[in-house]
Scaffold this active site. Structure first.
Site, PDB file in Angstrom:
ATOM      1  N   CYS A 106       0.833  -1.202   0.000  1.00  0.00           N
ATOM      2  CA  CYS A 106       0.000   0.000   0.000  1.00  0.00           C
ATOM      3  C   CYS A 106       0.870   1.256   0.000  1.00  0.00           C
ATOM      4  CB  CYS A 106      -0.925  -0.007   1.209  1.00  0.00           C
ATOM      5  SG  CYS A 106      -2.104   1.353   1.217  1.00  0.00           S
ATOM      6  N   CYS A 213      -4.148  -1.587   6.249  1.00  0.00           N
ATOM      7  CA  CYS A 213      -4.149  -0.179   5.871  1.00  0.00           C
ATOM      8  C   CYS A 213      -5.435   0.193   5.154  1.00  0.00           C
ATOM      9  CB  CYS A 213      -2.946   0.058   4.963  1.00  0.00           C
ATOM     10  SG  CYS A 213      -2.803   1.697   4.305  1.00  0.00           S
TER      11      CYS A 213
END
Length: 371
Positions: A106, A213
């Site tokens: 991410c 995340c």
């Protein structure tokens, strides 16, 4: 630590998540008289899903902090990029029986990737609330017979060993690291909390986010189930070959896992997966020989700053405060064998082995573990 003289003429973007860490980043700039543009990256489950996502509250917090310090806040929609890139990476890995780390990718693909494509390219620096530091080293090299000076920017660990996040940043590209700024990386977490309370930030006592995340309160297994469903198979005791139950899918389990097994007669520990036969092997004890490894292979190694790795290193294979000493044996351009000084529990294919110098000060890069 933010050096005013180095950044006063730079165009700075702050990734403001709504959490206390990135909020204190904005304060760090404001106390220097700077008011950088703030960006909230919007990513969450598909719109039709009814998952309990905290993104609305995150945005409210981010808006309040930006307003408090007179900063412009813009929402950047990276929803499609996240689900097309990070989710695809994650599902491809777990489907193959591996143990991926979505947060690592991410950072590379979204926070420092898709964001840059959408608007980050307009800025000299991108600041985040990561617990990490950087340092610049001036070196001289011989190019075409002439001595040339250049600067190397290194990713360095935070003084807070528990909160250090260099392992989550170890896959970003060199150009991304050159633009990265970590204004709170020199603080301990308690110090950040104290600053937030002293400055009466709206999220001063807000709990740190847990899990994947950007997924808020979404459970990891629900995330996996949404895309891969269930695929039941046998759970076998490694030592005896006895069937003790049924799993719902190998992708719901990781090597070294103890909690959440749900089988009687425990505790049980996951020690092996047979993807072809869809069998999950467990052990009644924590210390079977098969659960430990001292030597393991790493491939697709990603260099952060320099392609010169020292033979003596420290490393970690999961997000823990400790660093493990080892030596590296090069087997290819981007492949190594890690020879740990001690046997390591829970080495799982697909995990990132994050490599540091022997003093675990500089993060040198990372590669994927293969068995």
């Amino acid at each position: 630590m933010v050096n005013y003289e180095e950044i006063k003429d730079k165009k700075i973007a702050v990734l403001l998540s709504g959490g206390v860490d990135s909020s204190v980043v904005v304060y760090e700039f404001a106390r220097l008289g700077l008011h950088p543009d703030c960006f909230y990256i919007k990513i969450g489950p598909e719109e039709e899903e009814e998952w309990d996502c905290s993104s609305e509250e995150d945005l409210e917090m981010a808006t309040a902090v930006a307003h408090k310090y007179g900063c412009r806040l813009e929402v950047i929609d990276c929803h499609r990029e996240y689900w097309d890139q990070v989710t695809k990476y994650t599902m491809d890995k777990v489907r193959s029986g591996l143990t991926p780390n979505p947060d690592v990718m991410c950072n590379r693909l979204i926070k420092f990737g898709a964001f840059d494509e959408k608007c980050g390219h307009k800025y000299d620096l991108v600041a985040t609330g990561h617990y990490a530091q950087t340092e610049v080293e001036k070196v001289r090299e011989i190019v075409n017979g002439e001595s040339v000076s250049r600067q190397l920017k290194w990713l360095c660990t935070s003084p807070d060993p528990v909160k250090d996040q260099t392992d989550f940043l170890a896959q970003i590209y060199e150009w991304q690291l050159k633009k990265a700024l970590f204004p709170i990386g020199h603080y301990m977490k308690d110090e950040v909390r104290q600053i937030a309370e002293r400055e009466h930030l709206v999220n001063a006592r807000r709990k740190d986010s847990q899990g994947i995340c950007f997924l808020g309160k979404v459970n990891y297994n629900d995330y996996i189930r949404r895309y891969l469903g269930e695929h039941p198979g046998d759970v076998i005791e490694l030592e005896t070959g006895k069937r003790i139950g049924e799993h719902k899918g190998l992708w719901f389990h990781t090597i070294g896992q103890r909690k959440g097994m749900g089988f009687s007669g425990g505790p049980w520990f996951v020690v092996k997966k047979d993807v072809e036969r869809n069998i999950l092997y467990v052990s009644h004890g924590y210390d079977p020989d098969t659960a430990y490894q001292q030597d393991f292979k790493v491939h697709d190694y990603h260099w952060l700053t320099s392609d010169r790795l020292p033979q003596e290193i420290t490393f970690k294979i999961r997000h823990t405060p400790g660093y493990l000493p080892a030596t590296l044996e090069k087997t290819g351009d981007n492949s190594f064998v890690v020879h740990a000084k001690e046997r390591i529990h829970g080495v799982a294919p697909g995990q990132f082995c994050v490599v540091y110098d022997k003093d675990h000060h500089r993060c040198l890069g990372s590669g994927e573990i293969i068995i």
